[in-house]
Write a protein that holds these residues in place. Structure first.
Motif, short mmCIF file in Angstrom:
data_model
loop_
_atom_site.label_atom_id
_atom_site.label_comp_id
_atom_site.label_asym_id
_atom_site.label_seq_id
_atom_site.Cartn_x
_atom_site.Cartn_y
_atom_site.Cartn_z
N LEU A 149 15.50 -9.66 0.42
CA LEU A 149 15.77 -10.96 -0.17
C LEU A 149 14.49 -11.50 -0.77
CD1 LEU A 149 18.00 -12.55 2.61
CD2 LEU A 149 18.75 -12.05 0.26
N VAL A 150 14.60 -12.04 -1.98
CA VAL A 150 13.46 -12.66 -2.66
C VAL A 150 13.77 -14.15 -2.81
CG1 VAL A 150 12.09 -12.71 -4.78
CG2 VAL A 150 13.01 -10.54 -3.93
N GLU B 227 14.32 -2.66 -2.43
CA GLU B 227 12.89 -2.79 -2.18
C GLU B 227 12.08 -1.99 -3.20
OE1 GLU B 227 9.83 -2.70 1.63
OE2 GLU B 227 11.73 -1.62 1.75
N ILE B 228 12.61 -0.83 -3.60
CA ILE B 228 11.93 -0.01 -4.60
C ILE B 228 11.80 -0.77 -5.92
CG2 ILE B 228 12.17 2.07 -6.03
CD1 ILE B 228 13.45 3.44 -3.61
N ILE C 37 11.78 -3.99 -6.39
CA ILE C 37 10.82 -5.08 -6.26
C ILE C 37 9.39 -4.55 -6.29
CG2 ILE C 37 9.99 -6.92 -4.73
CD1 ILE C 37 12.67 -7.54 -6.08
N SER C 38 9.14 -3.41 -5.66
CA SER C 38 7.80 -2.82 -5.68
C SER C 38 7.39 -2.46 -7.10
CB SER C 38 7.75 -1.57 -4.80
OG SER C 38 8.01 -1.89 -3.45
N GLU C 39 8.32 -1.90 -7.88
CA GLU C 39 8.04 -1.57 -9.27
C GLU C 39 7.75 -2.84 -10.08
OE1 GLU C 39 11.50 0.58 -10.41
OE2 GLU C 39 10.78 2.49 -9.57
N MET C 40 8.47 -3.92 -9.78
CA MET C 40 8.26 -5.18 -10.48
C MET C 40 6.84 -5.67 -10.30
SD MET C 40 9.72 -8.90 -9.52
CE MET C 40 8.49 -8.90 -8.22
N ASN C 41 6.29 -5.49 -9.09
CA ASN C 41 4.93 -5.95 -8.81
C ASN C 41 3.91 -5.24 -9.68
OD1 ASN C 41 5.71 -7.81 -6.87
ND2 ASN C 41 5.61 -6.31 -5.21
N ARG D 16 14.20 -6.16 6.23
CA ARG D 16 14.80 -5.15 5.35
C ARG D 16 16.26 -4.97 5.75
NH1 ARG D 16 10.27 -6.82 3.67
NH2 ARG D 16 9.10 -5.41 2.34
N PHE D 17 17.14 -4.84 4.76
CA PHE D 17 18.57 -4.76 5.02
C PHE D 17 19.17 -3.48 4.45
CE2 PHE D 17 17.39 -9.21 4.39
CZ PHE D 17 17.85 -9.80 5.56
N THR D 18 20.27 -3.07 5.02
CA THR D 18 21.18 -2.05 4.49
C THR D 18 20.48 -0.82 3.94
OG1 THR D 18 21.26 -3.09 2.29
CG2 THR D 18 22.95 -3.76 3.88
N ALA D 19 19.86 -0.03 4.82
CA ALA D 19 19.31 1.26 4.39
C ALA D 19 20.46 2.18 4.04
CB ALA D 19 18.46 1.86 5.51
#
Length: 198
Positions: A60-61, A130-131, A133-137, A154-157
């Motif tokens: 969540l952001v 999460e991937i 979001i990491s790329e967005m950074n 962290r949710f729903t792997a």
């Protein structure tokens, strides 16, 4: 392709909304997509092969100044219209969130659209991989990434799979499946994923 020279992939190096990808895959305009999460609708429309390419979690952001912390998705329901979650159209988790009684806005077609809506106060959260979001950074300006924060839970792997159009011949799907099994058994698939996630 190295393991099965008769198979050749041509990649689209441009952003396409998930709904368009699904439509083109269903109509046979695209033969295969790498990285779909399974849900009932997709299982009815596409051919998935095991094993998953990798697993991804969602986060969540929120806006930087919002002090809220969510540890379980069920907590968002209690926020009512002060807990609207934005998620990209066509995302496999839309039904899951709505089944929990969460107010969902899935009109945005991309993370960028939802980020702008978040900063304008059009929703409380973005639910995204999460991937992604990491790329967005790495690709977005600091003034944008500094205006938001990723909540710690962290949710729903879930697995991300290769999905074929039902127009693709069964023999072709089988060849890719055999090659994927070999990559998985040898550990090469795991090494590739680690290389691109570190």
């Amino acid at each position: 392709q190295k393991l099965e020279p008769s198979i050749s992939f041509m990649f689209e190096d441009r952003f396409m909304p998930l709904r368009r990808i699904e439509r083109q895959l269903e109509q046979g305009e695209i033969d295969v997509f790498f990285g779909f999460i399974k849900n009932k609708d997709r299982l009815d429309r596409f051919v998935f092969i095991e094993p998953p390419l990798y697993k991804s979690t969602h986060v969540l952001v929120a806006r930087r100044g919002d002090p809220i912390n969510i540890k379980r998705l069920e907590e968002i329901k209690a926020l009512g219209d002060k807990g609207v979650v934005m998620i990209s159209a066509g995302n496999a988790q839309i039904d899951q969130l709505r089944s929990l009684g969460i107010l969902v806005d899935d009109r945005g077609t991309s993370l960028d659209q939802n980020l702008q809506k978040l900063l304008r106060g059009r929703g409380r959260f973005i639910f995204h991989s999460e991937i992604g979001i990491s790329e967005m950074n790495e690709t977005h300006p600091p003034e944008l990434t500094e205006a938001i924060r990723v909540l710690p839970t962290r949710f729903t792997a879930q697995g991300r799979y290769i999905a074929f159009s039902r127009t693709v011949p069964e023999a072709t799907v089988k060849k890719v499946k055999v090659a994927l099994d070999q990559l998985s058994a040898s550990g090469e698939l795991r090494r590739i994923v680690k290389k691109h996630s570190d």
